[in-house]
Motif scaffolding. Structure first.
Motif, mmCIF file in Angstrom:
data_model
loop_
_atom_site.group_PDB
_atom_site.id
_atom_site.type_symbol
_atom_site.label_atom_id
_atom_site.label_comp_id
_atom_site.label_asym_id
_atom_site.label_seq_id
_atom_site.Cartn_x
_atom_site.Cartn_y
_atom_site.Cartn_z
ATOM 1 N N ILE A 107 0.831 -1.214 0.000
ATOM 2 C CA ILE A 107 0.000 0.000 0.000
ATOM 3 C C ILE A 107 0.859 1.255 0.000
ATOM 4 N N GLU A 108 1.969 1.221 0.708
ATOM 5 C CA GLU A 108 2.843 2.395 0.770
ATOM 6 C C GLU A 108 3.562 2.659 -0.550
ATOM 7 N N SER A 109 3.433 1.746 -1.510
ATOM 8 C CA SER A 109 3.995 1.992 -2.835
ATOM 9 C C SER A 109 3.165 3.015 -3.609
ATOM 10 N N LEU A 110 1.908 3.262 -3.164
ATOM 11 C CA LEU A 110 1.097 4.307 -3.780
ATOM 12 C C LEU A 110 1.715 5.669 -3.453
ATOM 13 N N PRO A 111 1.852 6.550 -4.429
ATOM 14 C CA PRO A 111 2.563 7.824 -4.195
ATOM 15 C C PRO A 111 1.935 8.717 -3.127
ATOM 16 N N GLU A 112 0.619 8.629 -2.945
ATOM 17 C CA GLU A 112 -0.051 9.514 -1.990
ATOM 18 C C GLU A 112 -0.083 8.956 -0.569
ATOM 19 N N ILE A 113 0.366 7.714 -0.382
ATOM 20 C CA ILE A 113 0.323 7.093 0.930
ATOM 21 C C ILE A 113 1.676 7.266 1.631
ATOM 22 N N LYS A 114 1.630 7.830 2.822
ATOM 23 C CA LYS A 114 2.853 8.045 3.589
ATOM 24 C C LYS A 114 3.126 6.900 4.553
ATOM 25 N N GLU A 115 2.089 6.417 5.218
ATOM 26 C CA GLU A 115 2.285 5.370 6.225
ATOM 27 C C GLU A 115 1.008 4.541 6.369
ATOM 28 N N VAL A 116 1.184 3.242 6.634
ATOM 29 C CA VAL A 116 0.049 2.329 6.798
ATOM 30 C C VAL A 116 0.272 1.462 8.032
#
Length: 273
Positions: A107-116
């Motif tokens: 999920i963190e590979s998405l550019p808009e995601i910083k942390e999961v």
């Protein structure tokens, strides 16, 4: 026939009379009963364990152990569908085979995601806590708005046709390096100041190629430069408190800090750090 003499002490006779001595023949039925109960308890335990083992095997081999619910929390700009798709989780994924580190990395590979943060809730629910990157600005091109994230990355996919009010619009910015620099400055601003900015125009001068003109939502204009933009803009709320809200003008934050009213607004001018 020979006679066998049995000598019994007076103490033993006394205890027999008082009922303190238990005859062995009386204890045998009780011992047999206790032994039977112990065997029954052990057999019951084995049967229960056997059935529990069978149920576990059936559970792990059946769809009952698959993920049924995926809850996504904290997302604002990235849709639930995008996040779930990136996670790789489906209703065919075994709950016990979910590797939280792999889901987090995907999920963190998405550019808009910083942390999961990934949490597993028994029996079959996965909760995804999302922390998105901040959108610090938008760039308009051909009536489309490209979001700029706090790490300077410009999103070219899923671009909105209308700029949202959560970040200012960059106007007349052509140099990618300068865009990266202003994005870095905006990332250091608190949200209440960032949300107060409407537009940031790149207006270079002969002496300052990084000069910007900022239009605020409250009607004031700010003249500043990129290298110290965040530091100077932090002073904006205190400066505005000292001004007459009915008299609009330009707040200069380049070197010294001062205010100059627009012509026709009483030509007021005030200075001060």
């Amino acid at each position: 026939m020979p006679f066998v003499l049995l000598f019994v002490s007076k103490k033993a006779v006394s205890e027999l009379k008082k009922g303190k001595v238990v005859v062995l023949e009386e204890r045998v039925p009780k011992l047999k009963q206790r032994r039977r109960q112990k065997v029954n308890r052990r057999l019951t335990a084995y049967i229960v364990f056997f059935f529990m083992l069978i149920l576990c095997i059936i559970y792990f081999q059946s769809p009952l152990s698959n993920v049924r619910h995926i809850d996504v929390k904290g997302n604002q700009h990235v849709s639930v569908q995008q996040i779930v798709q990136a996670s790789g989780l489906t209703n065919r994924t075994s709950f016990w085979r979910v590797k939280t580190d792999q889901v987090k990395q995907a999920i963190e590979s998405l550019p808009e995601i910083k942390e999961v943060t990934v949490k597993k809730q028994f029996p079959n629910t996965i909760v995804l806590y999302i922390k998105e990157r901040t959108r610090v600005a938008y760039i308009e091109e051909k009536q489309l708005f490209f979001p700029i994230l706090d790490n300077g990355k410009i999103l070219t996919k899923n671009k909105p046709k209308v700029a949202l009010s959560d970040a200012p619009i960059l106007v007349n910015w052509k140099d990618g390096e300068k865009i990266q620099e202003i994005a870095g400055q905006l990332a250091h601003l608190p949200s209440y100041i960032l949300n107060a900015i409407s537009e940031i125009h790149h207006t270079p001068t002969k002496y300052d190629p990084y000069h910007v003109t900022v239009y605020m939502n409250d009607g004031f204009e700010v003249s500043a430069t990129v290298p110290n933009f965040a530091e100077k803009m932090r002073l904006y709320p205190e400066i505005v408190k000292q001004l007459n809200p009915d008299v609009k003008g330009v707040i200069h934050l380049e070197v010294s800090n001062y205010f100059k009213a627009y012509k026709g607004d009483d030509n007021e001018k005030s200075k001060g750090e």
